[in-house]
Scaffold this active site. Structure first.
Site, PDB file in Angstrom:
ATOM      1  N   GLU A 186      29.042 109.966  21.084  1.00 53.20           N
ATOM      2  CA  GLU A 186      29.816 109.152  22.017  1.00 53.20           C
ATOM      3  C   GLU A 186      30.652 109.945  23.014  1.00 53.20           C
ATOM      4  O   GLU A 186      31.128 109.410  23.999  1.00 53.20           O
ATOM      5  CB  GLU A 186      30.722 108.185  21.226  1.00 53.20           C
ATOM      6  N   ASP A 243      44.625  92.537  36.992  1.00 55.66           N
ATOM      7  CA  ASP A 243      44.358  91.794  35.751  1.00 55.66           C
ATOM      8  C   ASP A 243      44.782  90.329  35.868  1.00 55.66           C
ATOM      9  O   ASP A 243      44.015  89.420  35.567  1.00 55.66           O
ATOM     10  CB  ASP A 243      45.082  92.428  34.549  1.00 55.66           C
ATOM     11  N   LYS A 394      38.961  97.864  31.557  1.00 53.56           N
ATOM     12  CA  LYS A 394      39.463  97.763  32.936  1.00 53.56           C
ATOM     13  C   LYS A 394      38.340  97.760  33.985  1.00 53.56           C
ATOM     14  O   LYS A 394      38.380  96.984  34.935  1.00 53.56           O
ATOM     15  CB  LYS A 394      40.415  98.943  33.193  1.00 53.56           C
TER      16      LYS A 394
END
Ligand code: GLN
Length: 532
Positions: A186, A243, A394
């Site tokens: 990862e 957001d 995000k």
């Protein structure tokens, strides 16, 4: 305060479950899979599978700082081995799978940390064990970070890869879809790691790569409608940031004017920001918005306060008071209207990193804390939370925003702290100081945009230092304050580096600020590495 547990994206998207054993890299597994358009969620390693309302397509056991043979080491619910879905163990996760198959893990003579070259072992005849490393070169760079090792291969496992130090760097079960790596696919230090995760998720688990914001938006709108019902009303605070704007637009698409957005003008926003946000949200995005002009109330309470923590507290508490009063007024008005139901819901722009923070495994003795939220502070309103972004990172929120037609400059806006300009003024916050800081900030941002640097910079602002410096302006000696400019670059908003502007740029900004902002005679550039 209740939190909802209605069906999430796992209902519609094939999901890879990542069980976290406390590695600092676990969230990256989820991110990499999402980048591959495969939906993935992370839960603590203590998760009981029987308590899940959905079935994953595959399960990944993460790394972790423990040793599987230690007495209080965390262990996975053994039900994962009976679920009939593919398993991938990474580092601690590998040792956990091996431990389950015969307790054959022990402490190595030395820790292995850093780069290693992995040699892929392939079978001569076709076998499912080779699927994980298919399409890869025979030698690949990988990242190791471990101290324990397998003493020998667990029964029915075969070696699929090795390094000079780790003979069992990759193993797989001959008859079941269990795969394990000692290294970390990862992290970016394993350049082909994403391909390996893709092989696991797409080739082995057969997860569909359909996790896109176009798909998410349609499902999410239906989900919100089902949750809120035909008459339900929702209230939520907006700030003009990405957001809250994306969350608000999503609500607008789902339930129209039954979503009530509230913008509290605390008098500490950027130059003309309240007007601009109002224009964009109402005219461009069609959101039902109420602006509460509370600037005087905030500034009166801030009189004489210079301690930054006190300022933050006053601003935070006053925001909640104002929002609560507005919510109560709106609830009362809605209750009187024959066409509207009660306001029962509170919108909150929680993102996935907050969720990760609350579900990540913190240690065998620690209970998992639930995510705290502003909703809990609205006393006596019994609002239920609605958090449409809680599954998103995000960059996914930005992609969703673009998808919903939110203007690009808003989608890519730098974050701006809730307490606003007040925490960028050192010392007392007076209307005069706010005006100075705001004007200087406006010039700085305007020049950054004009130079085409806004997207390269993650956050930029001007701070006002209430120290008097001597300068000569015109033919006069002046004794005025200093503006400190700050601009940083970051990819993860955890670590940051100051932005290397060229001298001409800084000269231009400095000259404009000194000439155009009354009360400032000097400008400095701040090389601090942190964010605000
Ligand atoms: N604690 C285990 C080891 O040192 C696992 C480490 C890890 O998962 N990164 O081998």
């Amino acid at each position: 305060m209740e939190t909802k547990d209605t069906a999430g994206p796992q209902e519609t998207f094939d999901t890879i479950l990542v069980l976290d054993f406390g590695s600092q890299y676990t969230h990256l597994i989820t991110r990499r899979l999402r980048e591959l358009n495969v939906y993935s969620e992370m839960l603590p390693c203590t998760q009981k599978l029987a308590d899940l309302s959905w079935k994953p397509k595959g399960i990944i056991l993460s790394g972790g700082p423990y040793s599987v043979y230690a007495e209080d080491a965390p262990h996975v619910d053994p039900a994962v081995f009976d679920l009939g879905v593919p398993l991938l163990g990474i580092c601690y996760g590998m040792q956990e799978i091996a431990w389950h198959h015969g307790k054959n893990v022990l402490a190595g003579e030395k820790r292995e940390y850093g780069h290693a070259t992995l040699k892929v072992h392939r079978r001569t005849e076709e076998s499912h064990v080779d699927a994980l490393l298919q399409g890869l070169e025979d030698d690949i760079e990988v990242w190791m970070s471990h101290g324990d090792k397998l003493s020998h291969l667990p029964p029915s496992f075969v070696t699929i890869a090795s390094t000079p130090n780790a003979p069992f760097a990759g193993i797989a079960h001959e008859f079941r879809p269990y795969y394990c790596f000692q290294f970390h696919p990862e992290v970016t230090h394993t350049p082909r790691g994403k391909k390996i995760l893709e092989n696991f998720a797409v080739v082995i688990c057969k997860a569909e790569q359909n996790w896109t914001m176009e798909k998410f938006v349609d499902k999410e709108i239906l989900r919100i409608r089902a949750m809120v019902g035909d008459r339900g009303q929702v209230i939520g605070a907006v700030s003009g940031g990405v957001d809250s704007t994306v969350a608000a637009k999503l609500m607008k698409e789902a339930i129209g004017d039954r979503f009530h957005a509230v913008l509290v003008d605390n008098g500490l926003m950027r130059l003309d920001e309240c007007k601009t946000v109002h224009g964009t949200l109402t005219k461009h995005l069609g959101i039902n918005l109420t602006v509460v002009d509370a600037g005087k109330r905030f500034l009166d309470l801030l009189k004489g306060v210079s301690d930054p923590e006190k300022k933050r507290k006053i601003i935070g508490n006053t925001f909640i008071e104002v929002f609560q009063e507005t919510a109560k007024d709106m609830a009362a008005a809605a209750a009187g209207s024959p066409n509207e139901g009660e306001i029962e819901w509170l919108l909150q722009g929680t993102l996935y990193p907050d969720v990760i923070e609350s579900v990540s495994f913190k240690g065998p003795s620690q209970t998992i804390k639930t995510h705290h939220n502003v909703g809990g502070l609205l006393v006596g309103m019994h609002l239920k939370l609605i958090e449409p972004l809680r599954e998103l990172f995000k960059d996914e929120v930005r992609a969703l925003g673009a998808n919903l037609g939110i203007p690009e400059d808003l989608v890519w806006r730098h974050p701006f702290p809730g307490p606003g300009i007040a925490i960028r003024i050192l010392g007392e916050v007076t209307p005069e100081q706010v005006a100075i800081a705001r004007h200087a900030d406006h010039i700085f941002i305007e020049e950054i945009k004009a130079a085409g640097l806004y997207r390269q910079i993650s956050q930029a602002f001007a701070a006002l230092l209430p120290v008097k410096a001597v300068g000569v302006m015109g033919d006069q000696r002046v004794h005025e304050q200093i503006i400190a400019l700050r601009a940083v670059e970051t990819t993860d908003f955890m670590t940051a580096d100051w932005f290397p502007f060229d001298g001409q740029f800084l000269k231009r900004v400095s000259r404009r600020i000194v000439n155009e902002v009354n009360g400032v005679c000097r400008v400095v550039y701040d090389g601090e590495h942190s964010l605000d």
